[in-house]
Design a protein around this motif. Structure first.
Motif, mmCIF file in Angstrom:
data_model
loop_
_atom_site.group_PDB
_atom_site.id
_atom_site.type_symbol
_atom_site.label_atom_id
_atom_site.label_comp_id
_atom_site.label_asym_id
_atom_site.label_seq_id
_atom_site.Cartn_x
_atom_site.Cartn_y
_atom_site.Cartn_z
ATOM 1 N N THR A 33 1.087 -42.054 -20.789
ATOM 2 C CA THR A 33 0.437 -43.553 -20.961
ATOM 3 C C THR A 33 -0.426 -43.210 -21.984
ATOM 4 O O THR A 33 -0.953 -42.101 -22.195
ATOM 5 C CB THR A 33 -0.144 -43.845 -19.452
ATOM 6 O OG1 THR A 33 -0.772 -45.110 -19.655
ATOM 7 C CG2 THR A 33 -1.475 -42.769 -19.202
ATOM 8 N N ASN A 34 -0.786 -44.288 -22.488
ATOM 9 C CA ASN A 34 -2.002 -44.282 -23.601
ATOM 10 C C ASN A 34 -3.167 -45.227 -23.019
ATOM 11 O O ASN A 34 -3.942 -45.446 -23.743
ATOM 12 C CB ASN A 34 -1.366 -44.892 -24.877
ATOM 13 C CG ASN A 34 -0.837 -46.306 -24.628
ATOM 14 O OD1 ASN A 34 -0.777 -47.005 -23.520
ATOM 15 N ND2 ASN A 34 0.030 -46.869 -25.824
ATOM 16 N N GLU A 35 -3.086 -45.350 -21.749
ATOM 17 C CA GLU A 35 -4.133 -45.961 -21.081
ATOM 18 C C GLU A 35 -5.490 -45.023 -21.056
ATOM 19 O O GLU A 35 -6.587 -45.772 -21.549
ATOM 20 C CB GLU A 35 -3.930 -46.329 -19.669
ATOM 21 C CG GLU A 35 -5.054 -46.809 -18.682
ATOM 22 C CD GLU A 35 -4.564 -47.073 -17.360
ATOM 23 O OE1 GLU A 35 -5.440 -47.455 -16.571
ATOM 24 O OE2 GLU A 35 -3.554 -47.032 -16.927
ATOM 25 N N LYS A 36 -5.470 -43.985 -21.085
ATOM 26 C CA LYS A 36 -6.415 -42.983 -20.989
ATOM 27 C C LYS A 36 -5.925 -41.736 -21.537
ATOM 28 O O LYS A 36 -4.873 -41.214 -21.201
ATOM 29 C CB LYS A 36 -7.430 -43.100 -19.688
ATOM 30 C CG LYS A 36 -8.057 -44.139 -19.468
ATOM 31 C CD LYS A 36 -8.876 -43.963 -18.110
ATOM 32 C CE LYS A 36 -9.684 -45.144 -17.629
ATOM 33 N NZ LYS A 36 -10.428 -45.041 -16.600
ATOM 34 N N SER A 37 -7.143 -40.830 -22.126
ATOM 35 C CA SER A 37 -6.588 -39.619 -22.431
ATOM 36 C C SER A 37 -7.930 -38.601 -22.771
ATOM 37 O O SER A 37 -9.092 -39.277 -22.775
ATOM 38 C CB SER A 37 -6.056 -39.509 -23.888
ATOM 39 O OG SER A 37 -6.654 -39.797 -24.798
#
Length: 223
Positions: free
Chosen positions: A61-65
């Motif tokens: 995902t690129n929602e959070k990192s």
């Protein structure tokens, strides 16, 4: 002009030798920050280890990192069952193995639950399984609380496993709040040494659902 005496030169060379030795001794067995993976897809090498995911999904995902753009996300829906996913890394028979990753949890405080295991790759025998996130608290094998987590916060988890008696007699688990530096550790005596250590497994727990777990910056090294 600076003057280097024989003693200072010897000390400098010794320091360089130590530094070079440390670098030479540490070997990266596996590293993944999910930056090259495509959001929505399961990253390479990561698979279901056991059980049935049901409606649960684990994908990039690129929602959070924790640092870059991507992370691995477990979305735990209404599934009441239990299953595990993870990644295999090259077998290790000697040395001290360190497995680390960053973790962020979202969801109801009484639901976000995960268990962490380090296993032999073949045949899969459990080597370490004493740390569990339950109700946003790290608990040991006796379910005693050793650390309290906060939702939407990144933590670094590190497991240190000696692969033979010559390498040590205790496994070690450490969790650190990346922002504040607050940490806690647990140590457990090795009851049986691993044979071809090589699997990180993350397990859901039965009856615990409706939460998210973000995982990033996975790294496995041996010294």
């Amino acid at each position: 002009m600076s003057i280097i005496t024989g003693k200072s030169l010897a000390a400098a060379l010794a320091a360089l030798a130590v530094a070079a030795g440390v670098q030479a001794q540490e070997k990266v067995l596996y590293s993944e920050n999910f930056e090259e993976a495509i959001p929505g897809q399961t990253p390479k090498k990561w698979t279901k280890v056991w059980g049935s995911p049901g409606s649960d999904i684990f994908a990039v995902t690129n929602e959070k990192s924790a640092g870059g753009d991507n992370a691995l996300l477990l979305t735990r829906g209404d599934n009441q069952g239990q299953w595990g996913f993870g990644v295999a890394f090259p077998h290790v028979d000697r040395g001290t193995v360190e497995i680390s990753f960053n973790l962020l949890l979202e969801g109801p405080g009484n639901q976000a639950c995960l268990g962490f295991e380090i296993r032999n790759n073949t045949p899969g025998r459990l080597i370490f399984g004493s740390a569990t996130v339950q109700d946003f608290k790290i608990r040991n094998s006796r379910r005693k609380q050793v650390f309290s987590l906060t939702g939407d916060t990144w933590y670094k988890l590190k497991f240190t496993i000696p692969a033979s008696k010559a390498d040590g007699e205790q496994s070690r688990f450490e969790i650190t709040d990346i922002k504040t530096g607050q940490s806690a550790t647990m140590e457990s005596p090795i009851k049986e040494y691993p044979n071809k250590l090589g699997l990180l497994c993350i397990n859901t727990l039965p009856g615990k659902n409706n939460f998210k777990a973000f995982i990033d910056d996975v790294k496995v090294t041996v010294k």
